[in-house]
Scaffold this motif. Structure first.
Motif: not given
Length: 544
Positions: A133-135, A170-174, A178-180
């Protein structure tokens, strides 16, 4: 049920030392499907216990540790489906426990997924995974809090041919609407060593010259990658390639010499060349054995030589390795008769036709860089075989006799024809002379007188005035084994002896007959043949 499980576990521990000694040599290895160690809660992961020969009747024991609480599960096969976080180990019958696999079932919106184990040379795949449910509109990865530039359009991060330098946090960012910004969990990744630096071993680091040496390039693959093929190569002094890349980690040097001493090393790499490593150097010092026990012998043995036959001087040594120089000498002159350098414990010097002058003392030396070692003196004696020489004399005499008989037949035929027809070699001018009177030589009854001359290669010669054998028997120096005789037939005119000088100048006819061919050492035996010719009446006045 719990008591039954404990009793079964106890029985397995009792039976373990008895069964499957080979299975205990390697730890089992757990594989995952899907391959990620971090998944969302509600997902399932299938664990497989690998690395042993599993029988259908056997059961696999699974250990689960979570917050210091351990549970034991037995499965009829080698797989287990799990849904809980924690450390998992497996154990087959008679084997040790596997290394733990840490699984995380996360409730977050964004997770960073990585495989359970990554080895050097592998492609490291990191996946930034969101819930259904996350875009997301964009993804970024960091390594030790540094942003990793990503060139591919996929949200996965691919690092080909990973090495220990790629280990880290390591890490990731999504990024959503609205730039969340969504942040994943931290994942510590350690790139494992596929195999350690190989070690070069030799059966002997100080071998003796002429012996064989076996080299082995030893390394160890991890249990997870025992099926990874490796190639090996061997070098000496960074220059000499002892072998091309081969699947075998061993190399045999059948025969090693002192000049092969040096620094040896080997290399190992994967078939695709993604990982290659070199061993430390190994010094190999080849030892040379000095020469000792030099002996000179002959063939035939005993130092007995037969004149005219082959004599072989054999120089040998009881000990000594490497290139050895053999030299033969006469004791009286100290001169070198021959020299040979070779990798052998013996060498030969041959005299094709031995002569009496070869008799005497001989010795040989052998030297393999520590200085020449001399043998004892061997006396060579000469033995003359009478049968051999008599055979040569007989053969020569027979040939000479046949030649002489042929010449006699020719002369007799000529005398017979002269008496019968009255013709001479010069046609009708020659007539049979009158019967000799008193005091005349009996040889004058032959119409032609015969003179024999020694004729040299240049055509010069001189008549022989008497039948005594001239001394010495010498002929042309360049053809000293060939003897010629010149037969001169002289017509006698009506004036008799007074006309001889004119006849020699005007009416002389010469025939040259090669009497025979003999070796020079048989010439002293030939005078016994010539009286056969001198006995022919009135035709030969002298023979030489």
């Amino acid at each position: 049920m719990e008591q039954a499980s404990m009793l079964l576990w106890t029985s397995l521990l009792v039976l373990a030392p008895v069964c499957g000694q080979s299975a205990a040599a390697h730890k089992p290895v757990i594989s995952l499907h899907p391959p990620w160690t971090t998944v969302f809660k509600g997902d399932r992961v299938t664990l497989t216990c690998n690395g042993f020969h599993f029988n259908a009747t056997e059961k696999t024991k699974w250990h689960h540790l979570y917050f210091r609480r351990e549970t034991l599960t037995l499965t009829p096969g080698n797989t287990l489906e799990v849904r809980e976080s924690g450390d998992y180990r497996c154990q087959a019958q008679g084997s040790p426990q596997s290394d733990p696999v840490h699984l995380v079932f996360s409730s977050g919106s964004l997770i960073l997924q990585a495989p359970y184990s990554v080895f050097e040379g592998d492609t490291l795949v990191l996946r930034c995974q969101k819930r259904r449910n996350t875009k997301l509109t964009a993804v970024k990865y960091t390594w030790n809090e540094k942003i990793i530039p990503k060139s591919n359009k996929s949200w996965d991060l691919l690092i080909p041919q990973a090495s220990s330098n790629n280990s880290g946090n390591y890490r990731c960012f999504g990024y959503g609407d609205k730039n969340f910004v969504f942040k994943s969990n931290n994942k510590m990744i350690k790139i494992k060593e596929l195999f350690p630096h190989p070690e070069l071993k030799a059966t002997d680091s100080q071998p003796t010259e002429g012996s064989s040496v076996n080299l082995s390039c030893e390394t160890q693959l991890p249990p997870e990658r025992l099926d990874t093929p490796l190639h090996f190569i061997f070098f000496r002094d960074d220059r000499v390639i002892l072998s091309n890349w081969s699947k075998s980690p061993e190399l045999q040097i059948p025969t090693i010499w002192r000049e092969n001493s040096g620094s040896y090393w080997c290399g190992a790499e994967t078939v695709i060349g993604s990982v290659h490593k070199r061993s430390p150097s190994l010094q190999i010092h080849v030892q040379r054995i000095p020469v000792s026990g030099v002996l000179l012998e002959t063939q035939p043995s005993g130092g007995q030589a037969v004149e005219g036959e082959t004599l072989v001087l054999v120089c040998s040594m009881a000990e000594g390795t490497g290139n050895t120089t053999f030299s033969w000498h006469r004791e009286d002159t100290q001169e070198s008769l021959g020299r040979k350098t070779q990798r052998s414990s013996r060498a030969e010097l041959e005299f094709p036709a031995i002569r009496e002058s070869h008799a005497g003392g001989y010795y040989c030396t052998a030297d393999n860089s520590y200085g020449p070692v001399r043998s004892a003196v061997l006396n060579v004696t000469m033995r003359v075989t009478p049968g051999n020489r008599d055979g040569l004399v007989t053969a020569g005499a027979t040939g000479g006799l046949l030649s002489a008989l042929l010449l006699a037949v020719v002369l007799l035929f000529h005398c017979w024809r002269q008496r019968k027809s009255g013709d001479g070699f010069l046609g009708d001018e020659t007539r049979i002379p009158p019967t000799p009177g008193p005091g005349e030589s009996s040889h004058s009854i032959c119409p032609a007188q015969v003179e024999l001359q020694r004729l040299y290669a240049n055509g010069e010669g001189s008549p022989l005035e008497s039948c005594s054998w001239p001394q010495p028997w010498k002929v042309h120096p360049k053809e000293e084994d060939l003897i010629y005789s010149e037969i001169q037939i002289i017509r006698l005119g009506e004036e008799g002896e007074a006309n001889i000088s004119r006849t020699l100048l005007e009416d002389k006819v010469s025939f040259i007959f090669p009497l025979f061919y003999l070796p020079h050492y048989l010439l002293p035996h030939t005078p016994s043949l010539f009286p056969l010719l001198s006995s022919i009446p009135g035709c030969l006045r002298c023979l030489h």
